[in-house]
Scaffold this motif. Structure first.
Motif, PDB file in Angstrom:
ATOM      1  N   TRP A 186       0.846  -1.189   0.000  1.00 34.90           N
ATOM      2  CA  TRP A 186       0.000   0.000   0.000  1.00 34.90           C
ATOM      3  C   TRP A 186       0.885   1.244   0.000  1.00 34.90           C
ATOM      4  CZ3 TRP A 186       0.204   3.660   3.917  1.00 34.90           C
ATOM      5  CH2 TRP A 186      -0.779   4.652   3.905  1.00 34.90           C
ATOM      6  N   THR A 187       0.414   2.299  -0.685  1.00 33.22           N
ATOM      7  CA  THR A 187       1.180   3.538  -0.760  1.00 33.22           C
ATOM      8  C   THR A 187       0.288   4.715  -0.394  1.00 33.22           C
ATOM      9  OG1 THR A 187       2.554   2.598  -2.523  1.00 33.22           O
ATOM     10  CG2 THR A 187       2.601   4.997  -2.236  1.00 33.22           C
ATOM     11  N   THR A 189      -1.216   8.381  -0.352  1.00 31.11           N
ATOM     12  CA  THR A 189      -1.377   9.411  -1.367  1.00 31.11           C
ATOM     13  C   THR A 189      -0.777  10.724  -0.871  1.00 31.11           C
ATOM     14  OG1 THR A 189      -3.506  10.168  -0.496  1.00 31.11           O
ATOM     15  CG2 THR A 189      -3.543   8.345  -2.089  1.00 31.11           C
ATOM     16  N   TYR A 217       7.742   1.929  -7.064  1.00 32.64           N
ATOM     17  CA  TYR A 217       6.385   2.468  -7.125  1.00 32.64           C
ATOM     18  C   TYR A 217       5.822   2.208  -8.509  1.00 32.64           C
ATOM     19  CZ  TYR A 217       2.550   5.821  -6.827  1.00 32.64           C
ATOM     20  OH  TYR A 217       1.304   6.405  -6.828  1.00 32.64           O
ATOM     21  N   GLY A 219       3.028   3.515 -10.105  1.00 38.33           N
ATOM     22  CA  GLY A 219       1.974   4.492 -10.351  1.00 38.33           C
ATOM     23  C   GLY A 219       1.398   4.365 -11.748  1.00 38.33           C
ATOM     24  N   LYS A 220       0.155   4.741 -11.897  1.00 37.96           N
ATOM     25  CA  LYS A 220      -0.528   4.604 -13.188  1.00 37.96           C
ATOM     26  C   LYS A 220      -0.165   5.706 -14.162  1.00 37.96           C
ATOM     27  CE  LYS A 220      -4.494   2.290 -11.069  1.00 37.96           C
ATOM     28  NZ  LYS A 220      -5.953   2.338 -10.802  1.00 37.96           N
ATOM     29  N   ARG A 307       7.906  -4.897 -11.058  1.00 38.58           N
ATOM     30  CA  ARG A 307       6.577  -4.727 -11.672  1.00 38.58           C
ATOM     31  C   ARG A 307       6.185  -5.980 -12.462  1.00 38.58           C
ATOM     32  NH1 ARG A 307       3.416  -0.291 -13.599  1.00 38.58           N
ATOM     33  NH2 ARG A 307       5.036   1.200 -12.999  1.00 38.58           N
ATOM     34  N   ASP A 329       0.690  -1.292  -4.831  1.00 37.46           N
ATOM     35  CA  ASP A 329       1.075  -0.082  -5.553  1.00 37.46           C
ATOM     36  C   ASP A 329       2.580   0.118  -5.554  1.00 37.46           C
ATOM     37  OD1 ASP A 329      -1.657   0.684  -5.881  1.00 37.46           O
ATOM     38  OD2 ASP A 329      -1.656   1.426  -3.825  1.00 37.46           O
TER      39      ASP A 329
END
Length: 401
Positions: A186-187, A189, A217, A219-220, A307, A329
């Protein structure tokens, strides 16, 4: 006449915190399974790659040049400058070497920060499940870790900030946040971090931040790192960040880390480092400086592997209806629940015996972790797939404890 004491007599003469401190569940399973022929181990938080040669060469050269004497307690100037330059590159603002202090691993960074900030009978709030090496040092010095359980629902972990802030009492001295999280992935925000910062400022609390996995990380939007307190905080406020060379640069066995803290704390960190280890070897610091200066491409490679491997684990575990998890995440851990599991330590030890595969028990990460297992997936892909296959076959034929 002998003066030898029995083991029971010797243990009874230790401090009460030392007597009460439990074994690490991670170490319990690792020691149980280590050395077994063919074991595939996912219990420890490290990758499979050795330290790159270009980080090792300066160490050898330093040794041959005779750099084997005492040195700056804060760390050699070259390494502290490399730390400042590294942060300037990755956080988009200028950093001073005067804010960095070299330690004997990330664990010493955490321990020194705790020793400096938290006194006997004072509390630290820790969102949980959390790495056990936060709570242990607090208990051993007579302080109290207060676990604030995070919630797991609909395939996602969530930090209830109202619940976190409501746990503050007059004894609370600090909030300790690990993001990206070990074991959850979990990351936090940016909004989470701002809320914690504002609350800490209002109530005069310290923020102890472990952002060791900030580069890991997923991230999207193509972000190269996780949100950080360094994005929103002043370097001279009540913020201490603990970090290590272990994860990014494949240097777990080197036991080198650093603290980033207000300049005013420099003399105190110097004393604490002196009393704990009397400084870090110069030759190791040379290799750490090389990692910072030359290692960005290697870190990118590590993150890409993490990833890819994360997606392999998602595909494998998604086939089992009795497993629940959040797609992480960040970091390089998978924290998953098995329906019907009540004793994660017993289940992890059974998996060693019955499947020859090793996971860390969720209970090692606090009461909120019971019912889960943690795996480190930054591994060789073939071994990762083989380990997942072994685990899948075990699931199909066994019931967890």
């Amino acid at each position: 006449m002998t003066h030898a004491l029995s083991p029971e007599q010797l243990l009874a003469r230790l401090t009460q915190p030392a007597q009460r401190e439990p074994d690490s569940g991670i170490v319990n399973v690792a020691m149980y399974g280590m050395g077994r022929p063919g074991i595939i181990a996912f219990w420890s938080g490290e990758g499979n790659l050795p330290t790159p040669r270009e980080f090792c060469t300066p160490v050898i050269e330093s040794l041959l040049q005779g750099e084997t004497f005492y040195t700056w307690q804060r760390g050699i100037p070259e390494l502290r400058q490399a730390l400042a330059d590294y942060h300037t590159r990755h956080y988009g603002r200028e950093f001073s070497p005067e804010n960095f202090f070299v330690t004997g691993g990330g664990m010493q960074a955490i321990q020194n920060a705790i020793q400096m900030v938290v006194a006997d009978s004072e509390d630290v709030l820790i969102p949980a499940p959390a790495w056990p090496n936060y709570a242990g040092p607090l208990r051993l010095q007579g302080s109290k870790p207060i676990e604030v359980p995070m919630s797991f629902a609909n395939g996602a972990w969530a930090l209830d900030l109202d619940r976190l802030f409501a746990a503050v009492t007059p004894r609370t001295k600090a909030i300790l946040l690990n993001s990206p999280s070990n074991p959850l992935g979990w990351t936090a925000t940016r909004a989470d971090l701002i809320a914690i910062r504002d609350f800490a400022r209002k109530h005069g609390l310290w923020i102890l931040a472990d952002e060791v996995y900030g580069r890991f990380y997923f991230g999207k939007d193509g972000e190269k790192r996780a949100p950080s307190f360094l994005d929103i905080c002043d370097t001279e406020e009540q913020l201490i960040l603990c970090n290590t060379f272990s994860k990014n640069w494949a240097m777990t066995g080197w036991r080198q880390g650093w603290v980033q803290a207000p300049k005013a704390l420099g003399p105190m960190f110097e004393r604490f480092i002196q009393y704990n280890t009397s400084g870090s070897p110069v030759f190791l610091q040379r290799g750490c400086a090389a990692a910072l200066n030359l290692g960005d491409a290697f870190v990118d490679q590590q993150v890409a592997t993490a990833r890819k491997n994360r997606d392999i684990v998602v595909e494998a575990l998604s086939k089992h209806r009795n497993i629940r998890f959040q797609v992480p995440d960040g970091a390089f851990y998978f924290f998953f629940a098995i329906d019907g599991m009540r004793d994660s330590l017993a289940t992890a030890r059974r998996l060693v015996d019955e499947a020859n595969v090793g996971f860390a028990p969720g209970a090692a990460f606090g009461r909120a972790g019971e019912g889960f297992l943690r795996m480190c997936y930054l591994k060789d892909e073939d071994k990762l797939r083989e380990g997942l296959d072994r685990f899948s076959r075990w699931l199909e034929n066994s019931q967890p404890s």
